[in-house]
Design a protein around this motif. Structure first.
Motif, short mmCIF file in Angstrom:
data_model
loop_
_atom_site.label_atom_id
_atom_site.label_comp_id
_atom_site.label_asym_id
_atom_site.label_seq_id
_atom_site.Cartn_x
_atom_site.Cartn_y
_atom_site.Cartn_z
N TYR A 17 0.88 -1.25 0.10
CA TYR A 17 -0.07 -0.01 -0.01
C TYR A 17 0.88 1.21 -0.15
CZ TYR A 17 -4.31 -2.56 0.59
OH TYR A 17 -5.57 -3.42 0.51
N GLU A 18 0.47 2.03 -1.05
CA GLU A 18 1.48 3.41 -1.23
C GLU A 18 1.29 4.18 0.03
OE1 GLU A 18 0.43 5.08 -4.92
OE2 GLU A 18 -1.67 5.29 -4.42
N ASP A 19 0.33 4.25 0.52
CA ASP A 19 -0.07 5.09 1.73
C ASP A 19 0.49 4.63 3.09
OD1 ASP A 19 -1.64 7.29 0.19
OD2 ASP A 19 -2.87 5.52 -0.17
N ASP A 20 0.75 3.57 3.21
CA ASP A 20 1.51 3.19 4.45
C ASP A 20 2.65 3.98 4.90
OD1 ASP A 20 -0.29 1.16 4.82
OD2 ASP A 20 0.98 -0.50 4.27
N THR A 80 -2.43 1.41 6.24
CA THR A 80 -3.42 1.69 5.34
C THR A 80 -4.60 0.59 5.47
OG1 THR A 80 -2.48 3.05 3.95
CG2 THR A 80 -4.32 2.28 3.19
N HIS A 116 -7.71 -1.89 4.17
CA HIS A 116 -8.00 -2.65 2.90
C HIS A 116 -9.25 -2.24 2.13
CE1 HIS A 116 -10.48 -6.28 4.80
NE2 HIS A 116 -11.06 -5.02 4.72
N ARG A 126 -8.87 -1.16 -4.13
CA ARG A 126 -7.87 -1.31 -4.84
C ARG A 126 -8.24 -1.97 -6.21
NH1 ARG A 126 -1.75 -2.43 -3.23
NH2 ARG A 126 -2.79 -4.65 -2.88
N HIS A 137 -2.97 -2.55 -8.75
CA HIS A 137 -2.47 -2.37 -7.37
C HIS A 137 -2.67 -0.96 -6.96
CE1 HIS A 137 -1.64 -6.60 -7.30
NE2 HIS A 137 -0.78 -6.50 -8.15
N HIS A 194 -5.45 2.27 -5.76
CA HIS A 194 -6.76 2.48 -5.41
C HIS A 194 -7.99 3.16 -6.60
CE1 HIS A 194 -5.06 2.36 -1.33
NE2 HIS A 194 -6.10 1.78 -1.11
N GLN A 203 -12.27 3.56 0.36
CA GLN A 203 -12.50 2.44 1.08
C GLN A 203 -13.64 2.74 1.89
OE1 GLN A 203 -8.68 2.07 3.33
NE2 GLN A 203 -7.66 0.89 1.65
N VAL A 246 -9.08 6.64 1.98
CA VAL A 246 -8.34 5.39 2.41
C VAL A 246 -8.28 5.62 3.95
CG1 VAL A 246 -6.75 5.01 0.50
CG2 VAL A 246 -6.02 6.53 2.33
#
Length: 602
Positions: free
Chosen positions: A212-215, A225, A227, A230, A235, A237, A241, A299
């Motif tokens: 996850y790019e936002d972690d 982030t 789930h 996506r 992969h 979003h 969410q 997210v």
């Protein structure tokens, strides 16, 4: 075959094209039989007339046995005594050994089937290509069919008995087998609202894999982030969410103050799948919010703080160990007494580190990378039994050395021990096969960066800077080998002697798949005679002499011969009983713990 004398063995038939073809066909069928129904088979063939056991064939899509569902009951394990800790550790280790050895044997049988031009073998999914389903998935499925997955009857909140902070796992399915994280794909493991006693979902563990790019992962502080949302192919979003499922479960765990187990995935060249999973301990969710992600969609983010007082994280030790191999002083500016006590005798340096006291004892001994055997023990024993093999290339099933090992080689093609034996014959100096032969493993010497260090708890100990995979060779136990008569004289002087016959047969555990195959029989060949020799380590020794003692060890002794064939004087080769993460102390079961163990470690 009908024209041959009744008692003539196949190998003694006169060579001609027809009989050569007959032998090839016999060998093909015999190999196929051994790989599917012999003593090395993973699933025993059903008795005639008996109903075949109902199994789930991985990848077939057909479920013929209903597995026990996972419980939704949440429990927390209170503090355990030492005996209980050992019990649960051994329970977990037993499950891990079964998983890893099943996986190794499945891969071995895959290779045999491929060499015979077969795509599948009965008992493993019919006639299709078994390689379409990974061996780790098949091993986990076999264990599930035999009800061997742990913690299915309860969901453990917080720490899991038998699993330590820092433990390493090479396969995600192994996490499911142990119950550490029960989701095969999802990053959040939770009890759904429909199955929860409170009617609300509760999260118990997460996997941080960098997907996850936002972690925002800073170790002790983690912004995780949620789930969903996506595109499975890109992969990225593509929708906002929702606060449901695992996302809601994390929020509810925050509300109830429930700890979350955090497992991190790290890229590793030592892993068969390119990554390794470390259990990094317990965290608590302290905050959550809906945010606009980098892809422009909403997210959910969860701020998690690591609970204090836990052992160091496996991922932190992994990074420290990697840095130590590059720039020692940047990590530990003081404490090193030597960067290589082997003085170049090992393939890799063995460091000596002490930041506890002024003890420099290991520097006083001569370093022996290989044991020195008495001439009387090995003289004339090099060609006993017909000498080495005549293989011009890497050895294969059916060569002379395979026969010495009971018809099968001890190692897989990566050098991992498939199952322990009383004695293992490796190819040696009288064999024609090249150094790349997969039956030459322990004789190659040290393959991991080891470090002797001073410990307040165990005296001198040993740890690795590398991640050591279960079943791999670590090092040899070395010293001056004495005959029984010599050892009796030396013992009278009070010198430090290690007696190989005192080591418990821990090799029996490695490769034991009796939980899956009730007909499994532990190897009793090659036979090992009574060992009456001793190893004097009072003046010369190697790194293995500093392994600490444990009743629940992470390494074991496997007896090996390669440079001579006197089974009364084997080499003491040490293999990993489990995956050993970097900077974890190596421990061995010496059996009878007496004065000589104290002399080794203090």
């Amino acid at each position: 075959m009908s024209s041959a004398p009744v008692m003539t063995p196949l190998q003694a038939l006169p060579p001609n094209p027809d009989e050569d073809a007959l032998l090839r066909e016999y060998y093909r069928l015999a190999s196929l039989y051994l790989s599917s129904a012999g003593t090395g088979a993973i699933v025993p063939a059903p008795a005639p007339g008996a109903a075949a056991p109902a199994v789930v064939q991985p990848g077939s899509g057909s479920v013929v046995k209903k597995r026990r569902p996972r419980s939704s009951e949440l429990v927390r394990v209170s503090s355990l005594g030492v005996r209980d800790q050992i019990y649960f550790r051994d329970l977990v280790r037993r499950a891990r050994i079964t998983f890893e050895c099943l996986r190794g044997l499945l891969l071995r049988d895959d290779d045999r089937a491929e060499s015979l031009g077969l795509g599948g073998v009965a008992g493993y999914g019919g006639g299709g290509d078994r390689r379409r389903v990974r061996a780790d998935l098949r091993a986990a499925a076999l264990m599930a069919d035999h009800d061997l997955w742990l913690n299915r009857d309860r969901r453990i909140v917080g720490s899991m008995p038998g699993i330590s902070v820092g433990d390493a796992f090479f396969f995600r399915m192994e996490l499911c087998v142990l119950g550490l994280h029960g989701q095969v794909q999802a990053g959040i493991d939770y009890v759904s609202a429909g199955r929860s006693a409170s009617g609300e979902p509760i999260a118990t563990s997460i996997i941080v894999s960098g997907g996850y790019e936002d972690d925002d992962d800073r170790g002790e502080v983690l912004v995780y982030t949620g789930h969903g949302g996506r595109d499975p192919n890109l992969h990225k979003h593509c929708v906002d969410q929702k606060l449901e499922g695992g996302n809601l479960a994390l929020e509810r765990s925050m509300a109830y103050g429930i700890e979350i187990r955090v497992i991190r995935a790290v890229k590793s060249r030592r892993s068969p799948v390119g990554k390794v999973y470390f259990y990094d301990g317990l965290y608590k969710v302290v905050d959550y919010w809906l945010d606009r992600g980098k892809s422009g969609f909403g997210v959910y983010k969860y701020k998690m703080l690591r609970i204090e007082g836990q052992e160091p994280m496996g991922t932190v030790n992994y990074r420290i160990a990697e840095q130590l191999k590059v720039d020692v002083f940047a990590v530990r500016p003081t404490g090193y007494l030597s960067f290589d006590i082997s003085m170049g005798r090992e393939l890799l340096p063995v460091a000596l580190y002490n930041d506890v006291d002024d003890d420099r004892d290991p520097l006083l001994f001569e370093y022996l990378a290989r044991p020195i055997f008495p001439t009387s023990a090995v003289q004339g024993k090099f060609a006993e039994g017909g000498g080495g093999c005549d293989c011009g290339e890497n050895c294969s099933f059916g060569c002379n050395c395979a026969g010495r090992n009971g018809g099968e080689f001890a190692y897989d093609k990566t050098g991992v021990l498939l199952r322990g034996k009383p004695l293992v014959y490796e190819c040696g100096p009288y064999c024609r096969c090249p150094p790349s032969c997969p039956n030459r493993v322990s004789q190659k010497g040290l393959q991991h960066r080891l470090e002797v260090f001073r410990s307040r708890e165990t005296g001198w100990g040993v740890r690795s800077l590398d991640l050591i995979k279960a079943g791999t060779f670590i090092c040899e136990f070395s010293g001056i080998v004495l005959t029984q008569q010599q050892s009796e004289i030396v013992a009278a002087n009070g010198d430090c002697l290690v007696r190989p016959n005192r080591f418990p047969p821990r090799w029996l555990d490695w490769g034991d798949i009796s939980d899956v195959n009730p007909e499994y029989v532990a190897p009793d060949y090659p036979a090992l005679p009574e060992l009456n020799f001793a190893i004097d380590v009072s003046k010369a020794r190697n790194v293995a002499c500093y392994f600490s003692h444990s009743c629940s060890p992470n390494v074991f002794v496997q007896f090996v011969l390669f440079d001579h064939y006197n089974a009364s004087y084997p080499h003491l080769m040490i293999f990993a009983m489990e995956n050993i993460p970097p900077l974890r102390e190596l421990s061995i079961d010496y059996g009878i713990v007496d004065e000589w163990v104290g002399k080794l470690t203090m």
